[in-house]
Design an enzyme around this catalytic site. Structure first.
Site, PDB file in Angstrom:
ATOM      1  N   LYS A 186      -7.871  -1.026  -1.847  1.00  0.00           N
ATOM      2  CA  LYS A 186      -6.513  -1.186  -1.314  1.00  0.00           C
ATOM      3  C   LYS A 186      -6.557  -1.939   0.022  1.00  0.00           C
ATOM      4  O   LYS A 186      -7.607  -2.066   0.659  1.00  0.00           O
ATOM      5  CB  LYS A 186      -5.859   0.183  -1.120  1.00  0.00           C
ATOM      6  CG  LYS A 186      -5.602   0.923  -2.426  1.00  0.00           C
ATOM      7  CD  LYS A 186      -4.616   0.171  -3.300  1.00  0.00           C
ATOM      8  CE  LYS A 186      -4.107   0.979  -4.481  1.00  0.00           C
ATOM      9  NZ  LYS A 186      -5.098   1.268  -5.502  1.00  0.00           N
ATOM     10  N   ASN A 187      -5.396  -2.420   0.464  1.00  0.00           N
ATOM     11  CA  ASN A 187      -5.330  -3.159   1.732  1.00  0.00           C
ATOM     12  C   ASN A 187      -5.880  -2.330   2.881  1.00  0.00           C
ATOM     13  O   ASN A 187      -6.511  -2.860   3.796  1.00  0.00           O
ATOM     14  CB  ASN A 187      -3.885  -3.563   2.032  1.00  0.00           C
ATOM     15  CG  ASN A 187      -3.368  -4.616   1.072  1.00  0.00           C
ATOM     16  OD1 ASN A 187      -3.824  -4.717  -0.058  1.00  0.00           O
ATOM     17  ND2 ASN A 187      -2.396  -5.406   1.511  1.00  0.00           N
TER      18      ASN A 187
END
Length: 371
Positions: A186-187
């Site tokens: 994920k970011n």
């Protein structure tokens, strides 16, 4: 040239001194579950997302599950969601004995089509889960209007969209609650599983804190049946380090997306490939994935990978056609937009460190194969 979809090893090399120090501090503390690191991360994430409360849990899946449980979704209740999303969005509904009610998607944003939601509402409908897919916000004003009209709860699946904004407002501020995932890709990713529930409702936050700890507020005293869904202190410490870089990494993801768009247009491929497009003015796409569409997806994917470019397919089969949901009675052709898109989508490398030369190489490979 070899280009990974996401270079987590390279990211670690940039910050490994800070990461090692953070992990060592937890090891020295002797507090490995919840505790000070988790409490600090919760406050920092709440501040970053502009919400009043954030509650750390074991995963993004659990963030969705505990949110629905806290909102008293029960067996037999129906929960509306898009058919084009990661499995967990639907899986948590079924785990509670509730019924996923799948809706088709918008062909531009790939998010749930707001105008289709009312068609699925019945006397048993209790909630909507809009997904901010690939980092682009769903159309929350229309969704919230429908929710208000029918007295429905809303849980935002923001697992791919931390930092994204809809009409200037951070995702996570619209529904009763929102879920974040800290899966490594994920970011904002941990080095293991982790998740968080966002809310502006104090009582809901307190309930989720109980639910993550077997339903109790203190040891051996249980007010309700809960879960074991606690965020590890080591993961919290790692995430606190990485949170300091999140804005920079998000800016770089957006830079990569702009560079891709320019390169596709310069090579006159934008008419052959559907590029990511913002559906809503004043929204912010944080590009968890850079997803294109092409009618020759499988051949292009194989060609790119033979030439060193990693790609991904998110997602190859819509949820309403998954074998585990066969009993719900959906038929092929019932949700045609998602079914078509599943055969065309291809995610290209979106690492924040991707440079112009690498992007040019990827797009030129497209050009050589498509002409």
């Amino acid at each position: 040239m070899k280009i990974p979809l996401l270079d987590l090893r390279g990211q670690y090399q940039q910050i490994k001194g800070e990461i090692k120090a953070a992990v060592n501090s937890v090891l020295e503390s002797g507090q490995y579950i919840l505790g000070e690191q988790v409490e600090k991360l919760e406050k920092e994430i709440a501040s970053y997302c502009g919400v009043d409360y954030a509650v750390g849990v074991a995963s993004g899946t659990d963030a969705l599950l505990l949110s629905l449980k806290a909102l008293e979704i029960k067996p037999g209740d129906e929960v509306i969601l898009p058919t084009f999303t990661f499995f967990a969005t639907a899986g948590v509904i079924s785990h509670l004995g509730a019924i996923p009610a799948f809706v088709d998607i918008d062909p531009i944003s790939y998010n749930i089509a707001p105008e289709k939601i009312k068609e699925k509402i019945t006397d048993q409908t209790r909630a909507i889960i809009p997904v901010h897919l690939f980092g682009q916000p769903a159309e929350m004003d229309k969704i919230m209007e429908t929710a208000a009209d029918y007295n429905l709860k809303v849980v935002e699946d923001a697992c791919q969209a931390i930092g994204a904004k809809y009409q200037g407002i951070q995702v996570g501020n619209f529904g009763n609650a929102a879920a974040l995932s800290f899966f490594p890709s994920k970011n904002l990713g941990a080095y293991g599983d982790g998740g968080m529930v966002l809310t502006n409702d104090k009582l809901l936050a307190e309930k989720i804190k109980r639910l993550r700890l077997h339903g109790g507020e203190r040891k051996y005293y249980h007010q309700e049946i809960g879960y074991n869904s606690r965020l590890d202190a080591i993961q919290a410490a790692i995430l606190r380090v990485k949170l300091e870089y999140l804005t920079e990494w998000t800016d770089n993801r957006q830079r990569v997306a702009v560079t891709y768009n320019s390169a596709f247009k310069e090579n006159k491929l934008d008419g052959m490939v559907s590029l990511p497009a913002k559906k809503i003015r004043d929204s912010t796409h944080v590009f968890h994935q850079y997803v294109i569409r092409t009618g020759d997806r499988d051949r292009l994917k194989l060609f790119l990978e033979k030439n060193g470019v990693s790609t991904g397919i998110y997602y190859p089969l819509p949820l309403h056609l998954q074998k585990c949901f066969k009993g719900l009675g959906y038929q092929e052709g019932e949700l045609p937009v998602a079914e078509k898109i599943c055969k065309q989508v291809l995610a290209l490398p979106i690492d924040p460190g991707l440079n112009d030369e690498e992007i040019s190489y990827i797009v030129k490979l497209f050009a050589s194969k498509m002409r």
